[in-house]
Design a protein around this motif. Structure first.
Motif, PDB file in Angstrom:
ATOM      1  N   TRP A 191       0.830  -1.202   0.000  1.00  0.00           N
ATOM      2  CA  TRP A 191       0.000   0.000   0.000  1.00  0.00           C
ATOM      3  C   TRP A 191       0.870   1.259   0.000  1.00  0.00           C
ATOM      4  N   GLY A 192       1.956   1.221   0.749  1.00  0.00           N
ATOM      5  CA  GLY A 192       2.864   2.374   0.750  1.00  0.00           C
ATOM      6  C   GLY A 192       3.436   2.637  -0.626  1.00  0.00           C
ATOM      7  N   THR A 201      -9.073  -1.662   5.646  1.00  0.00           N
ATOM      8  CA  THR A 201      -9.394  -0.292   6.059  1.00  0.00           C
ATOM      9  C   THR A 201      -8.856   0.717   5.046  1.00  0.00           C
ATOM     10  N   LEU A 202      -7.655   0.481   4.555  1.00  0.00           N
ATOM     11  CA  LEU A 202      -7.086   1.367   3.541  1.00  0.00           C
ATOM     12  C   LEU A 202      -7.922   1.332   2.264  1.00  0.00           C
ATOM     13  N   MET A 210      -6.607  11.916   1.627  1.00  0.00           N
ATOM     14  CA  MET A 210      -5.177  11.933   1.930  1.00  0.00           C
ATOM     15  C   MET A 210      -4.939  12.067   3.434  1.00  0.00           C
ATOM     16  N   THR A 211      -5.779  12.853   4.098  1.00  0.00           N
ATOM     17  CA  THR A 211      -5.652  12.981   5.549  1.00  0.00           C
ATOM     18  C   THR A 211      -5.964  11.659   6.237  1.00  0.00           C
ATOM     19  N   MET A 212      -7.025  10.985   5.799  1.00  0.00           N
ATOM     20  CA  MET A 212      -7.368   9.690   6.383  1.00  0.00           C
ATOM     21  C   MET A 212      -6.281   8.651   6.135  1.00  0.00           C
ATOM     22  N   LEU A 213      -5.627   8.716   4.976  1.00  0.00           N
ATOM     23  CA  LEU A 213      -4.527   7.797   4.701  1.00  0.00           C
ATOM     24  C   LEU A 213      -3.341   8.069   5.629  1.00  0.00           C
ATOM     25  N   TRP A 253      -1.572   5.173  12.500  1.00  0.00           N
ATOM     26  CA  TRP A 253      -2.184   4.143  13.340  1.00  0.00           C
ATOM     27  C   TRP A 253      -1.510   2.793  13.130  1.00  0.00           C
ATOM     28  N   SER A 254      -1.252   2.425  11.886  1.00  0.00           N
ATOM     29  CA  SER A 254      -0.598   1.149  11.604  1.00  0.00           C
ATOM     30  C   SER A 254       0.789   1.107  12.222  1.00  0.00           C
TER      31      SER A 254
END
Length: 259
Positions: free
Chosen positions: A100-101, A174-175, A220-223, A229-230
């Motif tokens: 994901w990153g 979640t992502l 983008m903020t939620m990501l 968090w992760s």
């Protein structure tokens, strides 16, 4: 005495994601307000005296490349990508987070260097369908570029997802839920411009553009929040533990991860 002081010494390490998220959301709100003032200045300030700085400076137009809003969003996206890469590469059972990153890093590079716009322009779809117009044809070509690229990226994420542990798979879902609304809004905006070009002009177009800009920035903020968090909640991290790490815990498997 030391036991009583332990919660106070751990508080800063546990609360830094919340503090960063709060500051980021405040900046988000200010940039979105500036964007609205820029786009709606002619209506809100007819004589052009009070909102002149917002109306004249294209820097406040969040829908344009190089605006403050876009750059701040890309900063968040890059930070989220870095956190997910760092977390995912620590252990092979977390590799889906690294995947994901990598995807977010590619999205940030695409947005920064306008890759899909350039590829979409090379497709020259307006020559095949002249009614599209150059701008709409470029956007549809860019959408086709991302459709093909997305198939490859999704295939890689699925492969990494299957080899990851339960925590990483949950974070991966979640992502996916986080990016899905923006993908739907972005695709819908492009397709609406192609099928109903006249509907995206005037007040209706302004509302649609504002929705697109807002959803993009908040995604983008939620990501970024998901990345933090992760990094802190992953099993073995310093802040995921209920108590201080024992001094003799030096094994690579039990050593605390530090974000």
């Amino acid at each position: 005495m030391n036991a009583a002081r332990a919660p106070w010494t751990r508080a800063p390490a546990e609360s830094w994601p919340v503090r960063i998220a709060a500051v980021v959301m405040v900046v988000d709100a200010l940039l979105l307000i500036a964007h609205v003032l820029h786009r709606s200045g002619a209506v809100l300030d007819r004589d052009g005296s009070r909102l002149l700085p917002f109306r004249r400076a294209a820097l406040w137009n969040g829908g344009m490349d190089g605006s403050l809003l876009e750059l701040f969003g890309l900063l968040q996206l890059g930070a989220a990508a870095a956190l997910l890469l760092w977390t995912g590469l620590r252990d092979r059972t977390h590799h889906v987070l690294a995947g994901w990153g990598g995807v977010l890093l590619l999205v940030a590079a695409d947005d920064l260097f306008r890759i899909h716009e350039r590829v979409g322009a090379r497709f020259a779809l307006d020559r095949l369908v002249p009614s599209l117009g150059a701008t709409t044809a470029q956007e549809i070509g860019g959408l086709a570029f991302w459709a093909v690229s997305g198939l490859v990226l999704v295939g890689g994420l699925v492969h990494l997802h299957r080899g990851s542990d339960a925590f990483s798979r949950s974070a991966s879902w979640t992502l996916l839920a986080t990016v899905t609304p923006f993908v739907l809004v972005a695709v819908g905006y492009v397709l609406a411009g192609a099928v109903l070009p006249g509907r995206l002009s005037g007040s209706g177009g302004e509302v649609a553009a504002q929705l697109r800009v807002t959803v993009k920035l908040l995604t983008m903020t939620m990501l970024l929040i998901q990345g933090m968090w992760s990094c802190t909640a992953i099993p073995g991290s310093r802040t995921s533990r209920s108590g201080p790490t024992p001094p003799d815990s030096t094994s690579p498997r039990t050593a605390p991860l530090r974000c």
